[in-house]
Design an enzyme around this catalytic site. Structure first.
Site, PDB file in Angstrom:
ATOM      1  CG  ASP A   1       0.697-129.017 -81.178  1.00  0.00           C
ATOM      2  OD1 ASP A   1       0.933-129.926 -80.351  1.00  0.00           O
ATOM      3  OD2 ASP A   1       0.237-127.910 -80.857  1.00  0.00           O
TER       4      ASP A   1
ATOM      5  NE  ARG B   1       1.323-128.843 -77.621  1.00  0.00           N
ATOM      6  CZ  ARG B   1       1.303-127.543 -77.386  1.00  0.00           C
ATOM      7  NH1 ARG B   1       1.542-127.097 -76.164  1.00  0.00           N
ATOM      8  NH2 ARG B   1       1.049-126.680 -78.351  1.00  0.00           N
TER       9      ARG B   1
HETATM   10  N1  LIG Z   1       9.041-128.693 -81.411  1.00  0.00           N
HETATM   11  C1  LIG Z   1       9.216-127.533 -80.781  1.00  0.00           C
HETATM   12  N2  LIG Z   1       8.616-127.373 -79.602  1.00  0.00           N
HETATM   13  C2  LIG Z   1       8.792-126.210 -78.965  1.00  0.00           C
HETATM   14  C3  LIG Z   1       9.575-125.170 -79.497  1.00  0.00           C
HETATM   15  N3  LIG Z   1       9.555-124.155 -78.624  1.00  0.00           N
HETATM   16  C4  LIG Z   1       8.775-124.547 -77.585  1.00  0.00           C
HETATM   17  N4  LIG Z   1       8.315-125.792 -77.780  1.00  0.00           N
HETATM   18  C5  LIG Z   1       7.411-126.600 -76.961  1.00  0.00           C
HETATM   19  O1  LIG Z   1       6.127-126.041 -77.078  1.00  0.00           O
HETATM   20  C6  LIG Z   1       5.364-126.351 -75.924  1.00  0.00           C
HETATM   21  C7  LIG Z   1       4.626-125.116 -75.491  1.00  0.00           C
HETATM   22  O2  LIG Z   1       3.781-124.753 -76.533  1.00  0.00           O
HETATM   23  P1  LIG Z   1       3.525-123.265 -76.957  1.00  0.00           P
HETATM   24  O3  LIG Z   1       3.188-123.293 -78.412  1.00  0.00           O
HETATM   25  O4  LIG Z   1       4.675-122.383 -76.527  1.00  0.00           O
HETATM   26  O5  LIG Z   1       2.312-122.784 -76.118  1.00  0.00           O
HETATM   27  P2  LIG Z   1       0.903-123.487 -75.929  1.00  0.00           P
HETATM   28  O6  LIG Z   1       1.032-124.345 -74.707  1.00  0.00           O
HETATM   29  O7  LIG Z   1       0.443-124.144 -77.182  1.00  0.00           O
HETATM   30  O8  LIG Z   1      -0.026-122.228 -75.714  1.00  0.00           O
HETATM   31  P3  LIG Z   1      -0.118-121.259 -74.463  1.00  0.00           P
HETATM   32  O9  LIG Z   1      -1.185-121.863 -73.583  1.00  0.00           O
HETATM   33  O10 LIG Z   1      -0.509-119.946 -75.001  1.00  0.00           O
HETATM   34  O11 LIG Z   1       1.219-121.268 -73.777  1.00  0.00           O
HETATM   35  C8  LIG Z   1       6.344-126.871 -74.900  1.00  0.00           C
HETATM   36  O12 LIG Z   1       6.157-128.274 -74.795  1.00  0.00           O
HETATM   37  C9  LIG Z   1       7.708-126.586 -75.505  1.00  0.00           C
HETATM   38  O13 LIG Z   1       8.648-127.612 -75.205  1.00  0.00           O
HETATM   39  C10 LIG Z   1      10.179-125.370 -80.765  1.00  0.00           C
HETATM   40  O14 LIG Z   1      10.838-124.506 -81.342  1.00  0.00           O
HETATM   41  N5  LIG Z   1       9.982-126.577 -81.359  1.00  0.00           N
END
Ligand SMILES: Nc1nc2c(ncn2[C@@H]2O[C@H](COP(=O)(O)OP(=O)(O)OP(=O)(O)O)[C@@H](O)[C@H]2O)c(=O)[nH]1
Ligand SMILES: [Zn+2]
Length: 311
Positions: free
Chosen positions: A226, A228
């Site tokens: 992650d 971000r």
């Molecule tokens: N690298 C990767 N990114 C993913 C995958 N599936 C979704 N994403 C990315 O994950 C991000 C969203 O993160 P999530 O973990 O779904 O949710 P979150 O934002 O951390 O948490 P919430 O606030 O609960 O939605 C988006 O930028 C998606 O593009 C995956 O399998 N691999």
């Protein structure tokens, strides 16, 4: 070094090449590159000094480099203040302003009529949007605001992909904010694939087709699980006059990240999990390996797609 730092020094006063190895600072500092060069210059600027620094490695008696715990002991022994690059990043994101409000316009949607406010971030040129429901002027100091900080997901948000739950979460967040009568959705660009980018996310999906989970697939690509950060979100919230939020998320890390950069989260408001045959393994990994709070996933009627051959 004093001669070098003195703005009155002329180039001919220094022997070139000398024995000092010069390092070049990247504009934007630790927010752009987490290097010691950037940290040295940023630290000088914050102290109101000429931005010239000297880097030294502190070494142990056996010649190995001192690491954080050893440096802590060294600093204590000699009465030195010690900070990390991470501390500098946090401080700069909390106290400096890196956001420019570029546009404000009406955005009628199928959920309701929002105001779209377009922002750029000065340090990296990234663009983001805040959708405000209700009069933006009433957000300032009006108590905790229902807020969704949403990471860009082209496949989920736009194409309606069933491999993740981003699309339904965004829709639910917008509906709940409209129901509430007031709130903010911050849509963070550059967060695609948890910060690794669109093509890398598709590569990660390809590895997941072969059986890896969402965390290991990123790591296999040599990328962070992650990547971000929520600096843009906290800057935008402050620009909107929002210092306290009720945050729509199942991700406890998001709560602590916002708080780290100076926005108070008075409540974490859970979003409904949206499991299906294609995203169940993904959601279970988020729950078990990434600390997301996702209740009710262990229902027998839900079968991961790879088990039922639905891929
Ligand atoms: N690298 C990767 N990114 C993913 C995958 N599936 C979704 N994403 C990315 O994950 C991000 C969203 O993160 P999530 O973990 O779904 O949710 P979150 O934002 O951390 O948490 P919430 O606030 O609960 O939605 C988006 O930028 C998606 O593009 C995956 O399998 N691999
Ligand atoms: Zn997604």
């Amino acid at each position: 070094m004093r001669v070098l730092a003195d703005s009155a020094t002329e180039p001919w006063e220094l022997t070139r090449p000398g024995h000092v190895f010069p390092l070049r600072y990247r504009e934007g500092g630790v927010l752009v590159r987490r290097g010691h060069t950037e940290a040295a210059v940023d630290l000088c600027r914050l102290a109101g000094l000429t931005p010239t620094g000297v880097l030294v490695e502190v070494v142990n008696d056996d010649g190995t480099m001192k690491r954080a715990p050893e440096l802590r002991a060294f600093a204590d022994e000699h009465g030195l203040a010690m900070i990390s690059i991470e501390d500098l990043v946090r401080h700069r994101r909390r106290v400096e302003r890196h956001v420019v409000r570029e546009a404000e316009t009406r955005l009628p949607t199928s959920h309701g009529d929002f105001t779209a406010i377009g922002y750029t971030i000065t340090v990296d040129g990234s663009e983001h949007v805040a959708l405000v429901y209700g009069d933006p002027a009433t957000l300032t100091d009006a108590g905790p605001v229902l807020t969704r900080v949403h990471s860009e997901c082209l496949t989920g948000d736009v194409f309606g992909s069933s491999r993740c739950d981003c699309g339904p979460q965004l829709n639910e967040a917008m509906d709940r904010i409209v129901e509430e009568g007031r709130g903010v959705v911050i849509y963070l660009r550059g967060h695609e694939g948890r910060g690794i980018g669109l093509v890398a996310k598709l590569q990660a999906y390809q590895l997941q087709d072969g059986g890896r989970d969402t965390v290991d697939a990123n790591l296999d690509l040599g990328l962070p699980a992650d990547a971000r950060h929520y600096g843009a979100a906290t800057q935008i919230l402050k620009d909107l006059g929002v210092s306290e939020v009720r945050l729509l998320t199942n991700n406890p890390d998001k709560v602590s990240s916002l708080e780290d950069y100076g926005v108070t989260v008075t409540e974490r408001v859970p979003l409904t999990p949206h499991p299906n045959g294609h995203n169940l393994s993904y959601l279970l990994t988020k729950r078990d390996r990434m600390g997301h709070d996702l209740p009710d996933l262990d229902q027998p009627e839900l079968v991961p797609a790879d088990l039922e051959g639905a891929n």
